[in-house]
Design an enzyme around this catalytic site. Structure first.
Site, PDB file in Angstrom:
ATOM      1  N   CYS A  39       1.182  -2.269  15.505  1.00 42.86           N
ATOM      2  CA  CYS A  39       1.159  -1.955  14.075  1.00 42.86           C
ATOM      3  C   CYS A  39       0.501  -3.089  13.290  1.00 42.86           C
ATOM      4  O   CYS A  39       0.889  -4.250  13.439  1.00 42.86           O
ATOM      5  CB  CYS A  39       2.589  -1.717  13.581  1.00 42.86           C
ATOM      6  SG  CYS A  39       2.659  -1.355  11.822  1.00 42.86           S
TER       7      CYS A  39
ATOM      8  N   CYS B 129       3.516   8.458   1.041  1.00 41.64           N
ATOM      9  CA  CYS B 129       3.974   7.540   2.075  1.00 41.64           C
ATOM     10  C   CYS B 129       4.145   6.185   1.394  1.00 41.64           C
ATOM     11  O   CYS B 129       3.164   5.587   0.946  1.00 41.64           O
ATOM     12  CB  CYS B 129       2.937   7.483   3.188  1.00 41.64           C
ATOM     13  SG  CYS B 129       3.338   6.288   4.468  1.00 41.64           S
TER      14      CYS B 129
ATOM     15  N   CYS C 139       6.294  -6.890   6.890  1.00 41.22           N
ATOM     16  CA  CYS C 139       7.393  -6.216   7.600  1.00 41.22           C
ATOM     17  C   CYS C 139       8.267  -7.245   8.297  1.00 41.22           C
ATOM     18  O   CYS C 139       7.780  -8.282   8.750  1.00 41.22           O
ATOM     19  CB  CYS C 139       6.833  -5.229   8.625  1.00 41.22           C
ATOM     20  SG  CYS C 139       8.109  -4.191   9.376  1.00 41.22           S
TER      21      CYS C 139
ATOM     22  N   GLU D 195       0.827  -1.201   0.000  1.00 48.27           N
ATOM     23  CA  GLU D 195       0.000   0.000   0.000  1.00 48.27           C
ATOM     24  C   GLU D 195       0.866   1.257   0.000  1.00 48.27           C
ATOM     25  O   GLU D 195       1.937   1.293   0.596  1.00 48.27           O
ATOM     26  CB  GLU D 195      -0.949  -0.027   1.206  1.00 48.27           C
ATOM     27  CG  GLU D 195      -1.961  -1.146   1.015  1.00 48.27           C
ATOM     28  CD  GLU D 195      -2.925  -1.346   2.171  1.00 48.27           C
ATOM     29  OE1 GLU D 195      -4.024  -1.830   1.915  1.00 48.27           O
ATOM     30  OE2 GLU D 195      -2.579  -1.020   3.318  1.00 48.27           O
TER      31      GLU D 195
ATOM     32  N   CYS E 250       6.243  -4.984  15.777  1.00 45.82           N
ATOM     33  CA  CYS E 250       5.672  -3.997  16.698  1.00 45.82           C
ATOM     34  C   CYS E 250       4.224  -4.382  17.001  1.00 45.82           C
ATOM     35  O   CYS E 250       3.424  -4.588  16.090  1.00 45.82           O
ATOM     36  CB  CYS E 250       5.729  -2.598  16.093  1.00 45.82           C
ATOM     37  SG  CYS E 250       7.388  -2.111  15.602  1.00 45.82           S
TER      38      CYS E 250
ATOM     39  N   CYS F  56      -0.919   5.808   9.727  1.00 46.01           N
ATOM     40  CA  CYS F  56       0.251   5.068  10.204  1.00 46.01           C
ATOM     41  C   CYS F  56      -0.168   3.807  10.939  1.00 46.01           C
ATOM     42  O   CYS F  56      -1.020   3.870  11.826  1.00 46.01           O
ATOM     43  CB  CYS F  56       1.030   5.890  11.226  1.00 46.01           C
ATOM     44  SG  CYS F  56       2.003   7.179  10.544  1.00 46.01           S
TER      45      CYS F  56
HETATM   46  N1  SAH Z   1       9.295   0.444  10.051  1.00 43.18           N
HETATM   47  C1  SAH Z   1       9.434   1.856   9.984  1.00 43.18           C
HETATM   48  C2  SAH Z   1       8.465   2.570   9.061  1.00 43.18           C
HETATM   49  C3  SAH Z   1       7.020   2.170   9.060  1.00 43.18           C
HETATM   50  S1  SAH Z   1       5.874   2.696  10.295  1.00 43.18           S
HETATM   51  C4  SAH Z   1       9.350   2.455  11.369  1.00 43.18           C
HETATM   52  O1  SAH Z   1       8.982   1.756  12.288  1.00 43.18           O
HETATM   53  O2  SAH Z   1       9.692   3.612  11.523  1.00 43.18           O
HETATM   54  C5  SAH Z   1       5.739   4.407  10.309  1.00 43.18           C
HETATM   55  C6  SAH Z   1       5.400   4.985  11.691  1.00 43.18           C
HETATM   56  O3  SAH Z   1       4.067   4.644  12.133  1.00 43.18           O
HETATM   57  C7  SAH Z   1       6.329   4.471  12.759  1.00 43.18           C
HETATM   58  O4  SAH Z   1       6.713   5.527  13.575  1.00 43.18           O
HETATM   59  C8  SAH Z   1       5.449   3.521  13.536  1.00 43.18           C
HETATM   60  O5  SAH Z   1       5.896   3.301  14.833  1.00 43.18           O
HETATM   61  C9  SAH Z   1       4.125   4.242  13.479  1.00 43.18           C
HETATM   62  N2  SAH Z   1       2.967   3.398  13.764  1.00 43.18           N
HETATM   63  C10 SAH Z   1       2.850   2.071  13.618  1.00 43.18           C
HETATM   64  N3  SAH Z   1       1.620   1.664  13.982  1.00 43.18           N
HETATM   65  C11 SAH Z   1       0.957   2.767  14.362  1.00 43.18           C
HETATM   66  C12 SAH Z   1      -0.373   3.007  14.811  1.00 43.18           C
HETATM   67  N4  SAH Z   1      -1.250   2.015  14.916  1.00 43.18           N
HETATM   68  N5  SAH Z   1      -0.744   4.271  15.094  1.00 43.18           N
HETATM   69  C13 SAH Z   1       0.137   5.295  14.939  1.00 43.18           C
HETATM   70  N6  SAH Z   1       1.392   5.127  14.513  1.00 43.18           N
HETATM   71  C14 SAH Z   1       1.797   3.887  14.238  1.00 43.18           C
END
Ligand code: SAH
Length: 350
Positions: free
Chosen positions: A121, A107, A114, A94, A118, A339
């Site tokens: 996420c 974005c 991935c 996406e 996390c 995000c």
């Molecule tokens: N793997 C990379 C880039 C992808 S995520 C990273 O972790 O930086 C992009 C951003 O969205 C990251 O800061 C991540 O922590 C955040 N993120 C992930 N899940 C989220 C959520 N449910 N709500 C808000 N931010 C989130």
């Protein structure tokens, strides 16, 4: 793989010129093809109208053009556009277009699924995983640039690697894509308008510094307390905060560029004064900024956005310590484009 199946987009301009030279054709034909592929997003040899029929047939005999397609597109009430992008092997990633005032940000994804885990996420729950190749990353940018022109009458102004995947675990391909995106002969975007976001792969942050990468660096910190961070981002057990701190100091020393910490505040997880104090201490070691991100709900019930009082505690304490802090409102939430929501409702399928 037979010669006929080679993806022409994996060739550099020089290699394209050599190809024509070895087939007794003028090398400048290679530059023309390069322009079709990379300036005009041309995906059919027959559309390369300044080549002769024979030259087009020669290309068809030796190459295919692998490219991505928008498989579906959703528009949010706030103008955000989420694209499901189909790759040549039918997997889906996406990419999101985010219009804010005069800016349009793409974005983009760096992996299918991935490498990391996390807990908060949605992308982390996807099983299938492969790295995107450089062209697949560039294609997302080109696609969104075209949408920006079509829907907002202006070209793309910024790119963030905050879609699916961990960019620093697909380092070489991401950097090759950045080279192409910043090449004045293709999109020509300034590296200062590109942000690479990582969960904190310290070794690769150091490599970025050594390679003098001129993009902005964002680190998803979410907690400056080791045990808390280990719990919500389990892979960080292999990436201790001390090493991360050291890598960020090294990045700043080599590039002079301030890192941005991305940080979500959750109820009962990191919403106490001790969490704020740990963040302030962490930030003090190297000049940095903090971006407080609004939480976008996923299916995990343990994560809830902290209340306003907790957010204000963060903002006030950071400001008192002269650490720049911004609050990022979520965009495209109604279409799961925010995000951490990518692929929240639909896993990529072959
Ligand atoms: N793997 C990379 C880039 C992808 S995520 C990273 O972790 O930086 C992009 C951003 O969205 C990251 O800061 C991540 O922590 C955040 N993120 C992930 N899940 C989220 C959520 N449910 N709500 C808000 N931010 C989130």
């Amino acid at each position: 793989m037979s010669t006929a199946q080679k993806d022409i987009r994996a060739l550099t301009k020089e290699e394209l010129k050599d190809f024509f030279a070895t087939h007794n054709e003028a090398p400048f034909r290679g530059s023309q093809v390069y322009e079709w592929l990379w300036n005009k997003a041309c995906y059919d040899f027959d559309d390369m109208t300044n080549l002769s029929k024979d030259q087009r047939a020669l290309l068809r005999k030796h190459f295919v053009i692998n490219h991505v397609e928008v498989s579906s597109l959703q528009r949010s009430k706030d103008g955000t556009i989420k694209n499901a992008i189909r790759l040549h092997d039918n997997l889906i990633v996406e990419s999101v277009l985010i219009p804010v005032k005069q800016r349009t940000t793409a974005c983009v994804s760096s992996q299918v699924g991935c490498s990391l885990d996390c807990e908060f996420c949605a992308t982390a729950s996807l099983k299938r995983m492969r790295n995107l190749n450089p062209d697949e990353i560039v294609d997302q940018v080109t696609t969104i640039n075209q949408q920006s022109l079509l829907y907002f009458d202006r070209p793309l102004s910024n790119i963030v690697f905050m879609g699916m995947g961990e960019p620093l675990m697909n380092y070489n391909n991401v950097m090759k894509a950045v080279d192409k995106i910043t090449d004045p002969e293709t999109i020509g975007m300034s590296p200062k308008r590109i942000t690479i976001s990582t969960s904190g792969v310290s070794k690769m942050i150091k490599k970025m510094a050594d390679d003098q990468v001129r993009c902005n660096l964002a680190v998803s910190l979410h907690s400056a307390i080791e045990e808390v961070r280990n719990k919500i981002m389990p892979f960080t057990r292999k990436f201790p905060l001390e090493e991360l701190k050291e890598a960020i100091a090294y990045w700043y020393e080599k590039t002079g560029s301030r890192v941005t910490y991305e940080y979500v505040v959750w109820k009962g997880i990191n919403d106490q004064q001790e969490d704020v104090n740990a963040l302030v201490d962490f930030c003090k070691t190297t000049p940095s900024k903090v971006n407080l991100i609004e939480y976008n709900p996923t299916d995990n019930p343990h994560f809830l956005q902290a209340d306003t009082a907790a957010l204000n505690r963060y903002i006030n304490t950071l400001e008192r310590n002269r650490i720049p802090v911004t609050v990022r409102r979520s965009r495209g939430k109604d279409i799961d484009a925010a995000c951490g929501q990518l692929a929240n409702k639909k896993a990529p399928t072959a």
